[in-house]
Design an enzyme around this catalytic site. Structure first.
Site, PDB file in Angstrom:
ATOM      1  N   SER A 297       7.036  -4.863  -8.792  1.00  0.00           N
ATOM      2  CA  SER A 297       6.949  -3.609  -9.534  1.00  0.00           C
ATOM      3  C   SER A 297       8.305  -3.187 -10.096  1.00  0.00           C
ATOM      4  CB  SER A 297       6.353  -2.537  -8.615  1.00  0.00           C
ATOM      5  OG  SER A 297       6.022  -1.380  -9.328  1.00  0.00           O
ATOM      6  N   ASP A 308      16.213 -10.555 -19.590  1.00  0.00           N
ATOM      7  CA  ASP A 308      15.863 -10.642 -21.003  1.00  0.00           C
ATOM      8  C   ASP A 308      16.998 -10.207 -21.924  1.00  0.00           C
ATOM      9  OD1 ASP A 308      13.437 -11.505 -20.158  1.00  0.00           O
ATOM     10  OD2 ASP A 308      12.255  -9.880 -21.013  1.00  0.00           O
ATOM     11  N   LYS A 322       3.720  -7.867 -10.163  1.00  0.00           N
ATOM     12  CA  LYS A 322       2.975  -6.617 -10.334  1.00  0.00           C
ATOM     13  C   LYS A 322       3.466  -5.927 -11.600  1.00  0.00           C
ATOM     14  CE  LYS A 322       1.812  -2.117  -8.331  1.00  0.00           C
ATOM     15  NZ  LYS A 322       2.191  -1.349  -9.537  1.00  0.00           N
TER      16      LYS A 322
END
Length: 550
Positions: A297, A308, A322
Site C-alpha cells: 500500500s 519511476d 496492494k
C-alpha cells in the site's frame, strides 16, 4: 522539528485521509437502477424470517452477520466494521493502547498476523508476520469464532496481564504456543535510525500513521547533521497506512513537478493526482529503498515514486501488490464500511495491484505462500514478469506492473544458516528467552555501554554465548546437534546479541545489530558506496503518467 509543507495536487481530502472521514451514505453506491427490486426482495426475505421462520431469531444480529458477508463478495480489502469495533480498528494508526502488539486480518475465517509491532510484546517473544492465531487462552479463534470482536477482546487488555496464543506457522508442522505479557503498544513509525557509516544514514519505517512524515523528516535532518549524504529507507514489513504520509515522504527526495501518485475510480471525484510543488530538501541525495513481500500500500506508493522518477534504487524482494484505495464511511448506527473506490498508479502508469477475484479471499491470502512454493523468495529467475505490463521510468529504465513493485536489485531470502535446528529454536521462542536471561545476568555490566560498539565489547565471547544457549535449549527440549548448530552459528549469535541489545539499549540497537549481517542492508550499502543508484538528472516535468511501452 516540524515544518509546514506546500503541495500542488488535484486531490480529494477524503482520499488522502485513507477514508477516515465519512458521511457518504452507503445506499448511494448500491444497486443503482435495480435498487428498488433488491430492496423489495431483501425486505420480503427479512419479514418472512421474522414472522414465519420456525425458530426465534434476533433480527439485528442476523443483519449484522449479513453486512460483512456482503462486503466479502467484493475485493479482499473492502470490509464492514461494527460500531462496537470501530474505535479499536482505528487505534492502530491514531494513538496507543495496551495489548499484544500485532496487526491482523481475518481471511477465510482465519486470524492472520499482518504486522508485528516493533518493540511490542509479541515481537519480544518471537511472533512473526504470517502467523495464524488459532487460540487465545481457551478460546478458539477459528471458524465462526474468528471475529474482530473476539480478537480485540482477547488480545488487548490491562497492562501486565498475560495471554497464551496458539499459532500455526509455515515452518512448523505443529501449532506453537507463546505466553505474552500485554503491554503498552505505542504507535510510532520510525523504529530505528542511525549512521551506517560516515556518509550513509539508515531509517526504518514500520507504518504510515498520522505522524510518520514528521518523524521521517526529523530523522533525515538528524542524520544529515551527523554527516549523512546517502540514505537507506527500510520499508520491509511495512503494510501501509495513510497515503498522504507516503506522499509527503516522497516529496523529500523529488524535484518540483515530479509526479508522486495518481488514482482513478469509477466516479470522477475519486480521480486525483499528487505532484511535488517544490524541490525536496534531499533532492540531491542518493538513496535506496528496501522492500519485501510484506511491504504494501503506502509503502508501494513511496517505492514506486522513487523508482519511476529515477531517484533511487529499490532493493530486496517484490512487494505485496496492494494498489487499491479505500474510503471509510460512517453509517447511521456508528458502524462503518471500508469500500474500495479507486486504484492508485505509480508515475510511469503502473497499477501494482496483484490479481484477485471478487470474493476470492482464500486465493488472495495464499499468494505469499505460493511465492515461497515457486521459489520466488530465493531465486529471481522464479519471478514471472507480465510482458504486457512493461513501463518506462523518466530515464527510460524498464519497470513492470501486474503485482507489486519489482526491485531493481533482487536480494534473495537468506537461507545461509537456516537449518532445522535453527527453525526449531526460533519456533520454540528459546532465543528470546535465553537472551533475556543473559541480559539479566550481565545487566550491571552492560548498562554501562553508551554505544553499540561499547556494548559488543562487554558481551560474553561468542563461544561462551553459543555454548550457553545450546545447553539452555537442550534443557528445554531441543537436543544439541552440532553439525547444524555450526551451520547456524552466525544466525543464532546475531539474534541473541540483537535481543540482548534491545533489552539493554532499546529497539533501535536491536535493528542495528541485526543489520550488521543482513544481506539486503549490506547490498544496499554496497550499491551506495559504488555510486550505482540512478544519476539524479532532472527530466522535464510531466502533467500525467508516462506512456506505456509494450
Amino acid at each position: 522539528m516540524i515544518r509546514q509543507r506546500k503541495w500542488s495536487m488535484v486531490v480529494m481530502p477524503i482520499l488522502f485521509a485513507v477514508g477516515l472521514a465519512g458521511g457518504i451514505f452507503i445506499g448511494k453506491y448500491m444497486f443503482q437502477s435495480s435498487r428498488s427490486v433488491h430492496e423489495d426482495k431483501l425486505r420480503i426475505i427479512m419479514e418472512m424470517i421474522d414472522q414465519e421462520y420456525v425458530d426465534d431469531v434476533d433480527m439485528d444480529s442476523l443483519m449484522e452477520g449479513l453486512y460483512p458477508k456482503l462486503l466479502e463478495l467484493l475485493d479482499p480489502h473492502s470490509a464492514y466494521i461494527p460500531a462496537s469495533e470501530l474505535q479499536v480498528v482505528n487505534d492502530d494508526l491514531e494513538g496507543s493502547f495496551s495489548g499484544v502488539g500485532v496487526s491482523f486480518q481475518i481471511m477465510n475465517d482465519t486470524v492472520t498476523v499482518i504486522e508485528v509491532v516493533a518493540g511490542g510484546p509479541s515481537e519480544k517473544v518471537g511472533l512473526q508476520a504470517g502467523d495464524k492465531i488459532l487460540r487465545a487462552d481457551t478460546l478458539s479463534l477459528t471458524g465462526a469464532n474468528a471475529t474482530n470482536e473476539n480478537v480485540y477482546k482477547h488480545l488487548r487488555g490491562p497492562k501486565g496481564s498475560k495471554v497464551v496464543l496458539e499459532i500455526l506457522r509455515s515452518t512448523s508442522s505443529k501449532p506453537l504456543k507463546y505466553e505474552i505479557v500485554r503491554g503498552d503498544v505505542p504507535v510510532h513509525s520510525v523504529d530505528a535510525m542511525y549512521a551506517l557509516d560516515d556518509k550513509t544514514g539508515y531509517i526504518r519505517v514500520s507504518k504510515f500513521a498520522r505522524t510518520t512524515a514528521d518523524e521521517f523528516h526529523n530523522a533525515l535532518l538528524t542524520l544529515k547533521l551527523q554527516g549523512a549524504e546517502k540514505y537507506i529507507i527500510d520499508l520491509r514489513g511495512n503494510s501501509g497506512g495513510f497515503m498522504d504520509q507516503a506522499i509527503q515522504m516522497a516529496q523529500e527526495f523529488l524535484h518540483k513537478g515530479d509526479m508522486i501518485v495518481y488514482t482513478k475510480g469509477k466516479m470522477p471525484e475519486y480521480d486525483s493526482m499528487a505532484i511535488a510543488s517544490d524541490d525536496g530538501p534531499f533532492v540531491d541525495n542518493e538513496l535506496v529503498v528496501l522492500t519485501d513481500d510484506y511491504s504494501a500500500s503506502a509503502s508501494e506508493i513511496f517505492a514506486g515514486a522513487i523508482q519511476d522518477n529515477d531517484r533511487g534504487l529499490v532493493v530486496g524482494r517484490r512487494s505485496f501488490g496492494k494498489g487499491l484505495v479505500q474510503t471509510q464511511t460512517m453509517l447511521p448506527d456508528s458502524s462503518a464500511i471500508r469500500l474500495t473506490i479507486a486504484r492508485y498508479y505509480t508515475p510511469s502508469g503502473r497499477s501494482i495491484q496483484k490479481d484477485y477475484k471478487l470474493g476470492g479471499i482464500l486465493e488472495y491470502e495464499s499468494d505469499i505462500t505460493e511465492r515461497f512454493k515457486r521459489g520466488e523468495i530465493y531465486n529471481s529467475d522464479s519471478i514471472k514478469f507480465d510482458k504486457n505490463q512493461i513501463f518506462k521510468t523518466i530515464q527510460g529504465r524498464t519497470v513492470y506492473g501486474g503485482g507489486g513493485i519489482m526491485p531493481d536489485v533482487f536480494v534473495p531470502g537468506d537461507t545461509i544458516g537456516m537449518t532445522s535446528y535453527y527453525i526449531q529454536v526460533v519456533n520454540s521462542g528459546l532465543i528470546q528467552k535465553y537472551a533475556y536471561q543473559v541480559a539479566n545476568n550481565y545487566r550491571d555490566v552492560l548498562k554501562n555501554a553508551k554505544t553499540l560498539e561499547q556494548f559488543k565489547k562487554l558481551l560474553p565471547r561468542d563461544n561462551t554465548l553459543l555454548e550457553g544457549f545450546v545447553e539452555y535449549a537442550a534443557a528445554h527440549g531441543v537436543p544439541a546437534r552440532w553439525y547444524y548448530i555450526r551451520k547456524s552459528q552466525s544466525l543464532i549469535l546475531s539474534q541473541l546479541k540483537g535481543v540482548i541489545a534491545r533489552d539493554i539499549l532499546g529497539y533501535p540497537a536491536f535493528i542495528q545489530m541485526l543489520n550488521e549481517s543482513d544481506p539486503v542492508v549490506l547490498k544496499a550499502a554496497e550499491l551506495l558506496r559504488n555510486g550505482e543508484s540512478p544519476t539524479v538528472i532532472k527530466a522535464p516535468a510531466t502533467s500525467g503518467p508516462q506512456k506505456k511501452k509494450k
